[in-house]
Design an enzyme around this catalytic site. Structure first.
Site, PDB file in Angstrom:
ATOM      1  N   ALA A 231       0.856  -1.194   0.000  1.00 49.93           N
ATOM      2  CA  ALA A 231       0.000   0.000   0.000  1.00 49.93           C
ATOM      3  C   ALA A 231       0.889   1.239   0.000  1.00 49.93           C
ATOM      4  CB  ALA A 231      -0.908   0.000   1.227  1.00 49.93           C
ATOM      5  N   LYS A 232       0.301   2.397  -0.236  1.00 50.06           N
ATOM      6  CA  LYS A 232       1.016   3.666  -0.146  1.00 50.06           C
ATOM      7  C   LYS A 232      -0.023   4.763  -0.026  1.00 50.06           C
ATOM      8  CE  LYS A 232       5.401   4.955  -0.357  1.00 50.06           C
ATOM      9  NZ  LYS A 232       6.500   4.232   0.278  1.00 50.06           N
TER      10      LYS A 232
END
Length: 411
Positions: A101-102
Site C-alpha cells: 500500500a502507499k
C-alpha cells in the site's frame, strides 16, 4: 518514463517469464482499493484549509497491506500507485507476510505549524480509520512524515478501536517502536551489498563508494559501510555535493550535517556539481535519493561496476538496458531497500506479542532476511536466465500469484 509505466513494464516482463494466465496477470495489477478523502482543518489563524488525502491499497493476498504515508505538495497518484505495487513485490521478495500500500496528503509540511500538522493527521486518520488496521493495512512514515506522525495516527485510531500499537510502524520507542528501526533501511543496504559482493568473491573493505542522498538511508549506509572499511569517495544531498578520492571522513561529515543541515561547506572534500555524483569514478554507486535519476542521458557515463538501488525506482528501463550492455550489475530497489519494511514487520510482531526485542536481535534477524532474500533472487535468476531485477520481480510476483491462486481469488 514515469514510475507507474516502468513498474507495470517490469511486472509484465516477470509475468511473461513465469507464464502467468492473462486473467491472473490482470487481477494482480489492479489495486484492491483506492481511497481519496478531503481533510479540512482550522489553521492557527482561524481560517479553514482543505487538503486531499489518499491511500492506495494494492494487494492483500499474502497478508495485511503495508506502506508509507507521505506529506508532499506534489503527491502524484501515478507514483503512489507504482509505489503501492512495488511494496507488494518488495514484501514478497523479503518473504514477510504483507501486501503493498502507499498513501499521503497533498501538502507542504514546511508551511504548516506542528499543531496544524497534528490536526491534519488526526482528520486524515478519522477519514480512513475503518480502512486501515492491524490485520488490514499498516501505515508507516515516508517523505515528510516521521515517528511523531505515527504517534498521532496511533492515538487517533485508538480512540475508535482501543489501544492498538501494531496499527502503524516507525513509531517512537516510547509507544512501542522497535529498536534498530531508524537505521533499518541503511543497514539493509549494507547487508544486501555484502551479499552481492560476496557472490562476486569481494568484500566491502577497500572498495570506493559514491552515495547520492544523505538523508536517513544514505547517511546510515555511509556510516555502516565506512565502519566495514569501505571508502566513501563522493556524497551529495539537496544542499550540494563533495568528493575526496582518498575517502571522506564520515563521522566528521555526519557531525557537519547535524550542525549545518547539509553536506555543503564540509571541508573534508572538494565541492562538485551535485548532478555529477552519479558519474564520479567509483566501484559502487548507491542512489539513495529520488526516482528516475539514472536515465539514458547519463547511463553511458556511469563508471561504477555495481549499483545498489537504495532509493525507490532510481533507474529508468532505458538506462537498465544501457548499463546491462556495459556489464554493470544492478541490485534492484525491491531487494536492496527492503530493510525498512523488514524491521517494520519486526516492530509489528513485537507489538502483537507485547514482547520487545533488543537491538542485537533486530539486526541479526534483519541480516538473516536480507541474505536469504538475495539467495532466493539468485535462484530465480538461474531458473529464468535473467538479471537481478527480473530475478527479484519474478520472485515477488510468483509468491503473490501463488497466494492468490491458493486462496481461490483468480478471476
Amino acid at each position: 518514463m514515469n514510475a507507474l509505466v516502468a513498474t507495470n513494464r517490469n511486472f509484465k516482463l516477470a509475468a511473461r517469464l513465469l507464464g502467468l494466465d492473462s486473467k491472473l496477470e490482470k487481477s494482480l495489477l489492479i489495486p484492491f482499493r483506492e481511497i481519496k478523502v478531503e481533510c479540512t482543518i482550522p489553521k492557527d489563524d482561524g481560517t479553514l484549509a482543505s487538503f486531499v488525502g489518499f491511500r492506495v491499497q494494492h494487494d492483500n493476498a499474502r497478508g495485511p497491506m503495508k506502506g508509507g504515508i507521505r506529506y508532499h505538495p506534489e503527491v502524484d497518484p501515478d507514483e503512489v500507485n507504482a509505489l503501492a505495487q512495488l511494496m507488494t513485490w518488495k514484501t514478497a521478495v523479503a518473504n514477510i507476510p504483507y501486501g503493498g500500500a502507499k498513501g499521503g496528503i497533498g501538502c507542504n509540511p514546511g508551511d504548516l505549524s506542528r499543531s496544524e500538522l497534528e490536526r491534519l493527521t488526526r482528520v486524515f486518520t478519522q477519514k480512513i480509520h475503518d480502512l486501515i488496521g492491524i490485520h488490514t493495512d499498516v501505515p508507516a512514515p515516508d517523505m515528510g512524515t516521521g515517528p511523531q506522525t505515527m504517534a498521532w495516527i496511533l492515538d487517533e485510531y485508538s480512540k475508535f478501536h482501543g489501544y492498538s500499537p501494531a496499527v502503524v510502524t516507525g513509531k517512537p520507542i516510547d509507544l512501542g517502536g522497535s529498536l534498530g528501526r531508524d537505521a533499518a533501511t541503511g543497514r539493509g543496504v549494507l547487508f544486501a551489498t555484502e551479499a552481492l559482493l560476496n557472490d562476486h568473491g569481494k568484500t566491502i573493505a577497500g572498495h570506493r563508494f559514491a552515495i547520492q542522498g544523505f538523508g536517513n538511508v544514505g547517511s546510515w549506509a555511509a556510516q555502516l559501510i565506512h565502519e566495514k572499511g569501505g571508502k566513501i569517495v563522493a556524497v551529495s544531498d539537496i544542499t550540494g555535493a563533495i568528493k575526496n578520492s582518498k575517502g571522506i571522513d564520515i563521522p566528521s561529515l555526519l557531525k557537519h550535517v547535524k550542525e549545518t543541515r547539509g553536506v555543503k561547506g564540509f571541508h573534508g572534500g572538494d565541492p562538485i556539481d551535485a548532478k555529477s555524483i552519479l558519474v564520479e569514478d567509483c566501484d559502487i554507486l548507491i542512489p539513495a535519493a529520488l526516482g528516475g535519476v539514472i536515465n539514458r542521458e547519463n547511463a553511458n557515463e556511469i563508471k561504477a561496476k555495481f549499483i545498489i538501488e537504495a532509493a525507490n525506482h532510481p533507474t529508468d528501463p532505458e538506462a537498465d538496458e544501457i548499463l546491462s550492455k556495459k556489464g554493470v550489475v544492478i541490485l534492484p530497489d525491491i531487494l536492496a531497500n527492503s530493510g525498512g519494511v523488514t524491521v517494520s514487520y519486526f516492530e509489528w510482531v513485537q507489538n502483537i506479542q507485547g514482547f520487545m526485542w533488543d537491538e542485537e536481535k533486530v539486526n541479526d534477524e534483519l541480516k538473516t532476511y536480507m541474505t536469504k532474500g538475495f539467495k532466493d533472487v539468485k535462484e530465480m535468476c538461474k531458473t529464468h536466465n535473467c538479471d537481478l531485477r527480473m530475478g527479484a520481480f519474478t520472485l515477488g510476483v510468483n509468491r503473490v500469484a501463488r497466494a492468490t491462486v491458493l486462496r481461490g481469488w483468480e478471476a
